[in-house]
Design an enzyme around this catalytic site. Structure first.
Site, PDB file in Angstrom:
ATOM      1  N   ALA A  20       0.756   5.179  -2.110  1.00  0.00           N
ATOM      2  CA  ALA A  20       0.609   5.475  -3.409  1.00  0.00           C
ATOM      3  C   ALA A  20       1.790   5.153  -4.426  1.00  0.00           C
ATOM      4  O   ALA A  20       1.524   4.320  -5.520  1.00  0.00           O
ATOM      5  CB  ALA A  20       0.121   6.953  -3.719  1.00  0.00           C
ATOM      6  N   ASP A  51      -2.091  10.821  -2.004  1.00  0.00           N
ATOM      7  CA  ASP A  51      -2.216   9.737  -3.093  1.00  0.00           C
ATOM      8  C   ASP A  51      -2.651  10.352  -4.521  1.00  0.00           C
ATOM      9  O   ASP A  51      -2.496   9.746  -5.427  1.00  0.00           O
ATOM     10  CB  ASP A  51      -3.412   9.152  -2.410  1.00  0.00           C
ATOM     11  CG  ASP A  51      -2.907   8.115  -1.253  1.00  0.00           C
ATOM     12  OD1 ASP A  51      -2.787   8.760  -0.223  1.00  0.00           O
ATOM     13  OD2 ASP A  51      -2.590   6.974  -1.579  1.00  0.00           O
ATOM     14  N   ARG A  59       0.885  -1.125   0.026  1.00  0.00           N
ATOM     15  CA  ARG A  59      -0.032   0.027  -0.040  1.00  0.00           C
ATOM     16  C   ARG A  59       0.694   1.205  -0.069  1.00  0.00           C
ATOM     17  O   ARG A  59       2.198   1.232   0.159  1.00  0.00           O
ATOM     18  CB  ARG A  59      -0.816   0.143   1.136  1.00  0.00           C
ATOM     19  CG  ARG A  59      -0.783  -0.620   2.490  1.00  0.00           C
ATOM     20  CD  ARG A  59       0.494   0.115   3.263  1.00  0.00           C
ATOM     21  NE  ARG A  59       0.407   1.582   3.203  1.00  0.00           N
ATOM     22  CZ  ARG A  59       1.119   2.380   3.566  1.00  0.00           C
ATOM     23  NH1 ARG A  59       2.387   1.934   3.735  1.00  0.00           N
ATOM     24  NH2 ARG A  59       0.808   3.741   3.800  1.00  0.00           N
ATOM     25  N   LYS A  84      -4.380  10.125   3.237  1.00  0.00           N
ATOM     26  CA  LYS A  84      -5.187   9.302   4.251  1.00  0.00           C
ATOM     27  C   LYS A  84      -6.250  10.124   4.892  1.00  0.00           C
ATOM     28  O   LYS A  84      -5.922  11.267   5.464  1.00  0.00           O
ATOM     29  CB  LYS A  84      -3.996   8.828   5.147  1.00  0.00           C
ATOM     30  CG  LYS A  84      -4.644   7.661   6.050  1.00  0.00           C
ATOM     31  CD  LYS A  84      -5.597   6.651   5.534  1.00  0.00           C
ATOM     32  CE  LYS A  84      -5.194   5.866   4.449  1.00  0.00           C
ATOM     33  NZ  LYS A  84      -6.299   5.016   3.714  1.00  0.00           N
ATOM     34  N   GLN A  86      -1.957   2.658   9.943  1.00  0.00           N
ATOM     35  CA  GLN A  86      -0.585   2.653   9.379  1.00  0.00           C
ATOM     36  C   GLN A  86       0.415   3.405  10.239  1.00  0.00           C
ATOM     37  O   GLN A  86       1.687   3.349   9.894  1.00  0.00           O
ATOM     38  CB  GLN A  86      -0.742   3.391   8.075  1.00  0.00           C
ATOM     39  CG  GLN A  86      -1.708   2.458   6.716  1.00  0.00           C
ATOM     40  CD  GLN A  86      -3.352   2.991   7.051  1.00  0.00           C
ATOM     41  OE1 GLN A  86      -3.414   3.414   8.000  1.00  0.00           O
ATOM     42  NE2 GLN A  86      -3.850   2.730   5.744  1.00  0.00           N
TER      43      GLN A  86
HETATM   44  O1  MRU Z   1      -4.353   3.351   2.317  1.00  0.00           O
HETATM   45  P1  MRU Z   1      -2.916   3.505   2.109  1.00  0.00           P
HETATM   46  O2  MRU Z   1      -2.269   2.970   3.253  1.00  0.00           O
HETATM   47  O3  MRU Z   1      -2.503   3.161   0.734  1.00  0.00           O
HETATM   48  O4  MRU Z   1      -2.796   5.053   2.054  1.00  0.00           O
HETATM   49  C1  MRU Z   1      -1.379   5.621   2.080  1.00  0.00           C
HETATM   50  C2  MRU Z   1      -1.503   7.061   2.342  1.00  0.00           C
HETATM   51  O5  MRU Z   1      -2.096   7.629   2.317  1.00  0.00           O
HETATM   52  C3  MRU Z   1      -0.100   7.641   2.139  1.00  0.00           C
HETATM   53  O6  MRU Z   1       0.082   8.869   2.943  1.00  0.00           O
HETATM   54  C4  MRU Z   1       0.119   8.044   0.493  1.00  0.00           C
HETATM   55  O7  MRU Z   1       0.028   7.032  -0.294  1.00  0.00           O
HETATM   56  C5  MRU Z   1       1.652   8.467   0.417  1.00  0.00           C
HETATM   57  S1  MRU Z   1       2.772   7.227   0.283  1.00  0.00           S
HETATM   58  C6  MRU Z   1       4.374   7.881  -0.011  1.00  0.00           C
END
Ligand code: MRU
Length: 346
Positions: free
Chosen positions: A50, A241, A48, A252, A200
């Site tokens: 982005a 994202d 997970r 998030k 997370q």
């Molecule tokens: O649902 P997730 O864990 O994939 O969400 C991740 C996030 O929101 C991160 O902050 C975002 O992807 C940036 S990762 C460098």
């Protein structure tokens, strides 16, 4: 320093992913041999974040392509498009997924040569996306140092979710800035929001900080404004994202309220992300699709239900922080104000 965590590894003709659903209690890797398994890994959040989703999808495209038995290029492309569709239906918000899949499709479409040569080119392209993401994150981390508050005291930085090595090919975006600040002796401590509902922050960001020896304090999400009021936080750095052309940034769920709280306390709020996270086709953040996930994530802790029956639930996985709350967007081409972001379009 800073790149000892490799969430995605290409080895023995397959992908190895750190299973992020099991950290920090268990460190396990999952072997991904085909594109369907990759789609499942993205959907179930074994991988997970982005940029990490983008890199994984690129390998997924190659894993799919190598299974295609066709001598005719148009038949090959038709089947590749079908694989692209399956991979792109895994998660809707992080634009890196679509960016990487599209790049793989375009590469195949433009390629000449035998099917074997086209497949080899697709593997090379996935490896390049992988390699470049690490370099991009390191550059983002270093650009972040120029915009962080320049104070004689070391900084305490609050971050949300996990925008670290695990969420990228390595090093991280928001955590990349944190790593660079730590390397240059400008960081005192990280505050990590726990990041309900999937945690997370408490499971992954704190784990990464512990691996690096970075002092970290975990708080529940609803403690952030209080910590700001107490003067514990010098800056907030988060990932993204998808960022619209006007600088509105999806990240998030909980990021938006953090930005409002930061504004109320005069604390700079930064978004760190590669340009592959910017969707210049969208004028503003309201156009960003927001993933809604299983309500179980809200009403269960592990497998245990913690809410009574008869309650309704809503579980948006992301929110959009408006550009006017963002002090700077830190990219591999430098840190810019949200209004200047459009100038980085190539
Ligand atoms: O649902 P997730 O864990 O994939 O969400 C991740 C996030 O929101 C991160 O902050 C975002 O992807 C940036 S990762 C460098």
């Amino acid at each position: 320093m800073g790149n000892s965590i490799n969430p995605i590894v290409w080895q023995d003709d397959r992908v190895l992913l750190i299973d992020q659903t099991r950290l920090p209690l268990e460190y396990e890797t999952v072997k991904v041999n085909d594109y369907k398994a990759m789609a499942t890994a993205i959907q179930t959040m074994i991988v997970r974040g982005a940029p990490a989703i983008g890199v994984s999808a690129a390998y997924g495209m190659y894993l799919g392509a190598r299974e295609i038995e066709a001598d005719d290029k148009s038949v090959f492309m038709e089947r590749l498009q079908a694989i692209a569709k399956i991979l792109s239906e895994t998660r809707p918000t992080a634009v890196n997924l679509f960016w990487a899949i599209d790049l793989m499709v375009q590469t195949a479409a433009a390629a000449t040569g035998t099917m074997a040569e086209i497949k080899a080119l697709l593997l090379e392209t996935a490896k390049k996306i992988h390699r470049e993401d690490v370099e991009t994150c390191q550059t983002i981390g270093d650009h972040g140092l120029a915009v962080l508050p320049q104070t004689p005291e070391k900084l305490t930085i609050l971050t949300h979710c996990n925008a670290g090595a695990l969420a990228t090919a390595g090093y991280g975006t928001a955590v990349g800035v944190i790593r660079s600040a730590w390397r240059d002796d400008r960081l005192a401590r990280v505050y990590a929001d726990e990041t309900r509902p999937r945690l997370q922050g408490s499971k992954l960001t704190t784990w990464e900080c512990v691996q690096e020896g970075i002092p970290v304090t975990q708080i529940c999400d609803n403690m952030a404004a209080h910590c700001m009021k107490e003067g514990r936080i010098d800056a907030v750095v988060v990932g993204a994202d998808r960022i619209a052309a006007n600088g509105d940034a999806a990240n998030k769920i909980g990021t938006y309220s953090l930005a409002i709280a930061a504004k109320a306390h005069n604390i700079p709020f930064y978004v760190a992300a590669p340009l592959s996270t910017v969707d210049f086709s969208l004028n503003e953040g309201s156009q960003i699709p927001i993933e809604e996930r299983n309500p179980k994530e809200v009403y269960q802790v592990g497998e245990t239900r913690i809410c009574p029956k008869g309650v309704d639930f809503y579980n948006p996985a992301f929110d959009v922080t408006p550009a006017n709350l963002i002090a700077a967007i830190i990219t591999e081409k430098g840190a810019v104000s949200p209004e200047q972001l459009i100038q980085l379009k190539s």
